[in-house]
Enzyme design. Structure first.
Site, PDB file in Angstrom:
ATOM      1  N   HIS A  64       0.812  -1.175   0.153  1.00  0.00           N
ATOM      2  CA  HIS A  64      -0.036  -0.046   0.066  1.00  0.00           C
ATOM      3  C   HIS A  64       0.899   1.176   0.017  1.00  0.00           C
ATOM      4  CE1 HIS A  64      -3.555   2.734   0.774  1.00  0.00           C
ATOM      5  NE2 HIS A  64      -2.729   3.292   1.709  1.00  0.00           N
ATOM      6  N   HIS A 115      -9.896   2.879  -0.094  1.00  0.00           N
ATOM      7  CA  HIS A 115      -9.874   2.142   1.376  1.00  0.00           C
ATOM      8  C   HIS A 115     -10.772   0.921   1.309  1.00  0.00           C
ATOM      9  CE1 HIS A 115      -9.350   3.791   5.532  1.00  0.00           C
ATOM     10  NE2 HIS A 115      -8.197   3.870   5.029  1.00  0.00           N
TER      11      HIS A 115
END
Length: 756
Positions: A64, A115
């Site tokens: 990420h 997200h």
């Protein structure tokens, strides 16, 4: 400085201890590091890492944060010219968000991020903190956030897990954005079985600033003070999105995973106003929000982008939980926090503004000339690393990728061979079935939970083709933004599918009258360890780069989200593309619905036999195969130029892009907007005329047909008269008639019936 007790001191893993016991077992694998990555960390440091250093490297080298599987493909975006039709890009890839000159001394910053996994584990807080994080990215550039958008993807509408995650995600997006007082002006809600167990929550924010207000994330000036301000640091989100977004979900659903961050939008609102006042007072030399990887990210990125050195006293960090170990403090992704670099003479004024807004602020360190990031805990050094090695010099993987064996068979299975509606009754039933389908139906069950008009500058919002915001009250300068992606197209051909996502957003911005300027992207894919997925990703990146070069618009930044799969089931490749455009006068914008009776209805662009990957094939036949619609970037560019000029001159009175559902859906939505029907006819095959999803097309209305004809001829855009507005029905001449009210009943019933 506070003293540690004897047990704490003996348990603390310091830099000195790391040098003295090099063979201590460390939980590097449990933190998501590979054996070679752990070995590389030891090589960089010349010793084993402390537990605090290991925590920092593990989150910052996660997929990420480090983009370790994707950056080799993302580098090609730097080949795209950085100029726009208005001016130079002021900040681009590598900053918190891209910044674009829009004229009159104004700039706009925008970015879209994901997200996804946190929103599956805890739908409300996962989605809410996704909004909060992207808003802080925009704020950190020196801009006032002015609007948000939310591209969403869910499993089938009738699935139990969709009923679990969708209401919470929508409530989280709306709850956080509404509390901040930010209008939600657009987005998508798409349903497909591949998103079952892995919904996508992408969040976009737009901010406005003057050129001179631009701020960057860097810690420069030896002796400058490092101030942490905002919410206290807690145990929520330890590991958080950094770890959640870096591994595949098991088929069994949520297991023991890092906790999802908990948001406080009211604290974020105070943080926004406090930060903007600090900017206005000229008190900031560098600034960074605390999002993924928390303090690990903020300290290492600020230091590596500045003079290269920073010293931090970690025990000064305000805590919500006094039992947190230094490793946990460094990994915590607690929300509503910012870090600023401030000259010593400005610290008192900085702290005074924070106190005015009731925002806690503490000097936690200073900029140094050591070239090292050094962090102490209760007088003991627990971190001593080159900051760039944490923030930027993580691993880079050349993941193997290959066109999958099944791609040829998939593309050979064309939807053009499927049985089609022929009679008028069959065409009518197909239209009603499509407008009521989950992907094409009325989304107001979702959008009514969002405030679309707060702040008073919203010009266009859902269900318009794009969202539009007024930037300047006097000149009426404004910007429009759209997000789009058809994952089915990307599955059939990821190169063309990514381009089709781009041109649909590009077209949506233009239909409102805004000239497209730049893009931000959120590239959602399955596991990078699957060569087929990496091939999809590589092809999508190549497609976006080639399209941006030809269209003349830069990529300002974005996000990559990998490991979006459950077990062996990957999501449809979903390269969401956001396009931002500028409009000189928002009062000249073009609405997307019919505005008056007795106006001519035209189709701009050419229709082909483009049924593969279409909503018709998906809904009526449950089919996915063939080749997606052909991409013609020159035609898209010409169409957009026509639409922008037509808006400025008043040559069209309404404009609606043609995409999912074809001309039929465009006509239905145009009629539904203001309850005005139309009568249209098609030369040749009425089925293709209605349901083909050929690109580079728009349905428009005009009061002066001759003026539009001249404009189309000048831009080289095919123009076909379809019919005329008026009456209570949508009539396809010679085939069928359906009342606008019956259309509305079918269109609006789907989500309330499924969700209550």
């Amino acid at each position: 400085m506070p003293e540690t007790s004897a047990p704490e001191r003996s348990a603390l893993d310091t830099v000195a201890a790391a040098s003295q016991d090099p063979h201590r077992d460390q939980p590097w694998a449990e933190l998501g590091l590979k054996a070679d990555e752990y070995a590389r960390i030891r090589e960089i440091l010349g010793r084993r890492p402390t537990s605090s250093e290991l925590a920092m490297y593990s989150v910052m080298w996660s997929e990420h944060c480090s983009y370790k599987s994707s950056k080799v493909h993302l580098r090609q975006f730097s080949e795209i010219p950085q100029e726009t039709p208005v001016g130079k890009m002021l900040a681009g890839i590598g900053e918190n968000a891209g910044v674009i000159d829009i004229g009159q001394g104004y700039a706009v910053t925008f970015k879209v991020e994901s997200h996804n996994h946190p929103s599956y584990v805890e739908p409300y807080q996962g989605a809410a903190t996704g909004v909060g994080g992207i808003v802080r990215d925009i704020l950190a550039m020196g801009a006032r956030p002015v609007a948000v958008m939310d591209p969403l993807r869910f499993g089938p509408l009738d699935a139990d897990d969709t009923h679990r995650v969708l209401p919470g995600i929508v409530a989280g997006v709306g709850g956080y954005g509404n509390c901040l007082g930010l209008p939600n002006i657009g987005g998508e809600a798409v349903f497909d079985e591949t998103y079952l167990g892995n919904p996508l929550v992408n969040a976009l924010c737009v901010g406005v600033l003057k050129h001179e207000d631009l701020h960057l994330a860097k810690a420069s000036g030896v002796g400058n003070q490092v101030i942490l301000y905002g919410a206290r640091t807690g145990g929520d989100g330890i590991g958080g999105v950094s770890v959640l977004a870096s591994e595949t979900f098991d088929e069994g659903g949520p297991a023991k995973r890092p906790s999802v961050q908990v948001g406080d939008p009211f604290m974020e609102k105070l943080l926004i106003e406090c930060t903007l006042e600090i900017f206005a007072a000229g008190l900031v030399a560098g600034i960074q929000d605390l999002g993924g990887a928390g303090l690990s990210c903020a300290t290492s990125e600020l230091a590596s982008a500045g003079d290269g050195g920073m010293h931090v006293e970690l025990d000064r960090v305000p805590l919500r939980d006094s039992t947190l170990a230094p490793e946990e403090i460094l990994m915590s992704e607690s929300q509503e926090r910012m870090m600023a670099v401030v000259e010593p003479g400005d610290v008192e004024a900085f702290l005074a503004i924070c106190a005015k807004w009731d925002v806690e602020a503490v000097v936690v360190g200073e900029v140094t000339d050591t070239g090292r990031l050094q962090i102490d805990w209760h007088g003991e050094r627990v971190v001593d690393v080159p900051p760039r090695s944490v923030a930027h010099d993580g691993p880079t993987y050349q993941r193997p990728f290959a066109r999958p064996d099944w791609q040829d068979a998939l593309q050979a299975d064309s939807a053009n061979a499927l049985p089609r509606a022929i009679t008028g009754a069959e065409l009518r039933d197909t239209l009603l079935r499509l407008v009521a389908s989950p992907n094409l139906c009325d989304k107001s069950w979702i959008t009514d939970q969002y405030d679309r008009y707060v702040r008073g500058n919203t010009v266009l919002a859902q269900p318009s083709d794009s969202g539009m915001i007024r930037v300047d009250d006097e000149s009426n300068l404004g910007v429009a933004v759209s997000t789009d992606c058809n994952g089915r197209f990307a599955k059939l051909d990821p190169y063309a599918g990514a381009q089709l996502a781009l041109v649909e957003s590009y077209r949506n911005v233009a239909t409102g009258g805004a000239a497209p300027l730049a893009i931000s992207d959120c590239l959602n894919f399955g596991s990078p360890e699957d060569p087929a997925v990496m091939w999809q990703f590589a092809e999508a990146c190549r497609g976006l780069k080639d399209a941006c070069v030809e269209l003349g618009i830069p990529v300002t930044g974005g996000n990559v989200s990998l490991y979006n799969q459950t077990g062996e089931t990957a999501i449809l490749p979903t390269p969401v593309v956001a396009v931002l455009g500028v409009i000189e006068d928002v009062t000249r914008r073009t609405p997307s619905g019919f505005v008056a009776e007795g106006e001519d209805v035209f189709l701009l662009g050419s229709t082909g036999e483009d049924l593969s990957g279409s909503e018709w094939a998906h809904v009526v036949h449950g089919h996915l195969g063939g080749l997606p619609p052909r991409v013609d970037l020159a035609a898209e560019k010409a169409l957009a130029a026509l639409l922008v000029e037509a808006s400025r001159t008043g040559a069209v009175t309404s404009a609606h892009d043609v995409s999912d559902g074809g001309v039929a859906q465009a006509l239905a939505e145009s009629a539904l907007r203001n309850g005005i029907g139309c009568t249209v006819g098609f030369e040749g095959d009425a089925f293709l005329g209605l349901f083909s999803e050929s690109a580079a097309r728009a349905v428009v209305t005009a009061a002066d047909a001759a003026a539009l004809n001249d404009l189309a001829a000048r831009h080289g855009v095919p123009l076909t008269r379809l019919g005329r507005t008026g009456g209570p029905d949508l009539v396809v001449d010679g085939h069928f008639s359906v009342s606008v009210e019956e259309l509305r009943a079918a269109w609006s019933a789907t989500l309330p019936a499924a969700l209550g």
